[in-house]
Design an enzyme around this catalytic site. Sequence first.
Site, PDB file in Angstrom:
ATOM      1  CG  ASP A 188      50.600 113.473  31.868  1.00 55.99           C
ATOM      2  OD1 ASP A 188      50.934 112.279  31.774  1.00 55.99           O
ATOM      3  OD2 ASP A 188      51.405 114.420  31.751  1.00 55.99           O
ATOM      4  CB  VAL A 189      43.811 111.319  32.125  1.00 54.02           C
ATOM      5  CG1 VAL A 189      43.987 111.350  30.627  1.00 54.02           C
ATOM      6  CG2 VAL A 189      44.145 109.932  32.665  1.00 54.02           C
TER       7      VAL A 189
END
Length: 255
Positions: free
Chosen positions: A133-134
């Site tokens: 997850d960025v």
Amino acid sequence: MLKKRLIFNLLMDEGYFVISRNFTIQRFGDKQWLINQYNFDKITESIDEIIILNISRENFNYNEFLDNFKFISKKCFIPISVGGNIDSYDRAESIFKSGGDKIVLNSSLFEKPELVNQISKNYGSQSIIASIDVKKINNQYEVFIRNGSKNVGKFEEYIKYVNNLHIGEIIINSIDKDGTGNGYDLDIFDSNLFKNINKPIILSGGAGKDVHFKNGLNIDFVDAVSTSHLFNFIGDGLINVRKFLLKNNFNLAIR
């Protein structure tokens, strides 16, 4: 030449199916609601895989989640991957024994890399999807775990670390784009970085129109695109996406 894939993510929170926007969730219904809403025979004609993710932050009942997964797996005859709160080998094994094809790991990649090795040793690296997850902060991409609550460093370093683990593929989800329907964050894909990444890449977070899926698959490094918006799952939404992609000469499986 490997075929490109279209994937749907089903999100669950404390027994309810939900939608997420920037990792803020909204509940829609339980298992009975899912039965009333969806024709699974029709769904499997339009997608290549399903990913079921438990995103519960509190009051997590693993057995209830496992029962919901078993229910869905009996109705779907396409590969199913399962993730969320899989922090032990016993939980991973229970997924495989219940019909899961792959395990999705997120926080455990950072916190328990030995679990990755244990699962890989017994089920093969191809059975593990690494989830990253960025979020963009000050024009740089950072990686978050624990449902977006804990920053563990810069994306370019983290994906190199994950690429060297015993995993089969990597799903990259944009927190900024999650649930917006405004399109994938394509700026993530720096050619200098991804030319050294040798795992298949799944792009997630932001798809809302046919063209968004097309834009994602047009990136050389992307092997699959996914959406977790429940409304893409209703009616002919995903069927029309698949027809659109085939019409635009993408190498998808014919269903």
